[in-house]
Design a protein around this motif. Structure first.
Motif, PDB file in Angstrom:
ATOM      1  N   LEU A  53       0.851  -1.186   0.000  1.00 40.52           N
ATOM      2  CA  LEU A  53       0.000   0.000   0.000  1.00 40.52           C
ATOM      3  C   LEU A  53       0.886   1.234   0.000  1.00 40.52           C
ATOM      4  CD1 LEU A  53      -2.902   1.169   0.256  1.00 40.52           C
ATOM      5  CD2 LEU A  53      -2.572   1.134   2.742  1.00 40.52           C
ATOM      6  N   LYS A  54       0.675   2.119  -0.971  1.00 37.94           N
ATOM      7  CA  LYS A  54       1.455   3.349  -1.062  1.00 37.94           C
ATOM      8  C   LYS A  54       0.838   4.405  -0.159  1.00 37.94           C
ATOM      9  CE  LYS A  54       2.523   4.610  -5.236  1.00 37.94           C
ATOM     10  NZ  LYS A  54       2.345   5.227  -6.577  1.00 37.94           N
ATOM     11  N   LEU A  55       1.649   4.932   0.767  1.00 40.41           N
ATOM     12  CA  LEU A  55       1.197   5.945   1.718  1.00 40.41           C
ATOM     13  C   LEU A  55       2.149   7.138   1.694  1.00 40.41           C
ATOM     14  CD1 LEU A  55       0.260   3.539   4.673  1.00 40.41           C
ATOM     15  CD2 LEU A  55      -1.339   4.718   3.142  1.00 40.41           C
ATOM     16  N   SER A  56       2.424   7.616   0.514  1.00 42.13           N
ATOM     17  CA  SER A  56       3.381   8.714   0.332  1.00 42.13           C
ATOM     18  C   SER A  56       2.773  10.057   0.750  1.00 42.13           C
ATOM     19  CB  SER A  56       3.802   8.801  -1.136  1.00 42.13           C
ATOM     20  OG  SER A  56       4.325   7.581  -1.605  1.00 42.13           O
ATOM     21  N   TYR A  57       3.659  10.958   1.179  1.00 36.13           N
ATOM     22  CA  TYR A  57       3.299  12.351   1.433  1.00 36.13           C
ATOM     23  C   TYR A  57       4.329  13.225   0.722  1.00 36.13           C
ATOM     24  CZ  TYR A  57       0.199  10.974   5.294  1.00 36.13           C
ATOM     25  OH  TYR A  57      -0.807  10.434   6.054  1.00 36.13           O
ATOM     26  N   ASN A  58       3.903  14.069  -0.185  1.00 34.54           N
ATOM     27  CA  ASN A  58       4.847  14.961  -0.841  1.00 34.54           C
ATOM     28  C   ASN A  58       5.567  15.815   0.189  1.00 34.54           C
ATOM     29  OD1 ASN A  58       4.036  13.949  -3.299  1.00 34.54           O
ATOM     30  ND2 ASN A  58       2.729  15.698  -3.824  1.00 34.54           N
TER      31      ASN A  58
END
Length: 355
Positions: free
Chosen positions: A88-93
């Motif tokens: 699961l991708k949980l990126s934050y810019n």
């Protein structure tokens, strides 16, 4: 009596309408606060701050991908194809350490058995305040209280942009490529584009101590990084340093802070290499990538082929940092950035317009 009856009827109708709106939001749940996505609804997923916490709590996965915009162009299907992981991708810019700690707290609420964590680290963002986040967090989406969920139930943007608009457009977000910037940047990956948006930094002759960044980094290690790793002793952490372009490092060279940056990398590595459940990967020293500006849209953001290459390295072990080679790899990177011919890069006048 007629007026009173009208008031009562109007109040009942208004209450019923509000209850209906709240029920729709709860049932569809576009921010995944209460349940996983409903089959058949064309969910639009494009809001990291609002949608990551619900996804972390309620979707099914056995690994997560964390980090900044340097991680958004990974396709999570790759991790299943190559490693059998439901990622699961949980990126934050622009992610700060507190952003990582906050979302891992939501992962902890999911009850999922976590096999792996893939974590992209941008050390330039790891020296600020230990509670500082890149953007203000909507607390009502991160806490466990229902009392403030009215901000979710009766939110115009939720209703229009995440419930009505998706039904009209019928173009659901592909979860594997969520938050990807590859399509929007596709025409921007070139040396010409990078140099056109670049201004050569002026030389700074000020002196900076070698441990310039260490106090802030150590505070974040103790508050936001090491506690996450120690909370999951049976989970493998693959922590990697992205390959920014050589122009990214020229900023530090001109500002006379390259020694401090290199020591920051060394300090971070030494802190994490003692953990048996941590694997470190170091990509900034890859000359064939960082010196090829045609792979970049700006000084830091690379095209998706680099994301794919890094994922393949996680499988093969190439570019893994160990206690035996980390100093050698750091020196290799430093030698590359020091020896690079920046004057030749700017020989045609690129980057000089604002000097």
């Amino acid at each position: 009596m007629t007026y009173k009856r009208w008031l009562i009827q109007t109040g009942l109708l208004a209450g019923a309408a509000l209850a209906g709106i709240a029920a729709m939001v709860i049932i569809v749940d576009p921010f995944f606060q209460y349940h996983a996505p409903l089959a058949g609804f064309p969910y639009q997923i494009d809001n990291q701050l609002a949608q990551n916490p619900g996804m972390a709590r309620n979707m099914e996965y056995d690994s997560v991908l964390l980090g900044s915009s340097m991680t958004v162009n990974f396709e999570t299907d790759w991790f299943y194809e190559e490693m059998g992981l439901r990622t699961l991708k949980l990126s934050y810019n622009g992610a700060y350490p507190a952003d990582i700690s906050n979302i891992m707290a939501q992962v902890g609420k999911s009850g999922q058995t976590l096999r792996q964590v893939f974590w992209g680290v941008d050390l330039a963002s790891y020296t600020g305040g230990i509670t500082e986040t890149k953007y203000p967090i909507p607390d009502y989406l991160y806490n466990d209280s229902l009392a403030d969920d009215v901000q979710y139930w009766f939110n115009k943007d939720v209703l229009l942009d995440y419930m009505i608009k998706p039904v009209i457009e019928r173009e659901p977000t592909k979860l594997s490529s969520v938050y990807s910037s590859e399509e929007s940047l596709r025409g921007c990956y070139s040396r010409e584009h990078v140099l056109a948006g670049y201004t050569i930094p002026e030389k700074n002759d000020a002196w900076f101590p070698g441990d310039l960044f260490i106090e802030g980094l150590e505070a974040n290690l103790q508050a936001n990084i090491l506690p996450v790793i120690e909370a999951y002793p049976d989970t493998q952490f693959t922590i990697f340093f992205p390959p920014y372009s050589v122009l990214y490092w020229y900023e530090y060279i001109q500002n006379n802070q390259m020694d401090a940056v290199m020591y920051e990398y060394q300090y971070f590595m030494e802190k994490l290499l003692v953990y048996d459940n941590v694997s470190l990967y170091f990509f900034p020293g890859m000359e064939e990538i960082v010196c090829d500006l045609d792979l970049y849209a700006d000084t830091g953001h690379y095209n998706q082929s680099i994301n794919r290459y890094m994922m393949e390295c996680f499988v093969s072990g190439e570019h893994r940092i160990t206690r035996e080679n980390y100093l050698e790899e750091l020196q290799r990177m430093r030698s590359m950035t020091d020896a690079y011919d920046y004057d030749a890069l700017f020989a045609d006048g690129s980057g000089r317009e604002d000097m």
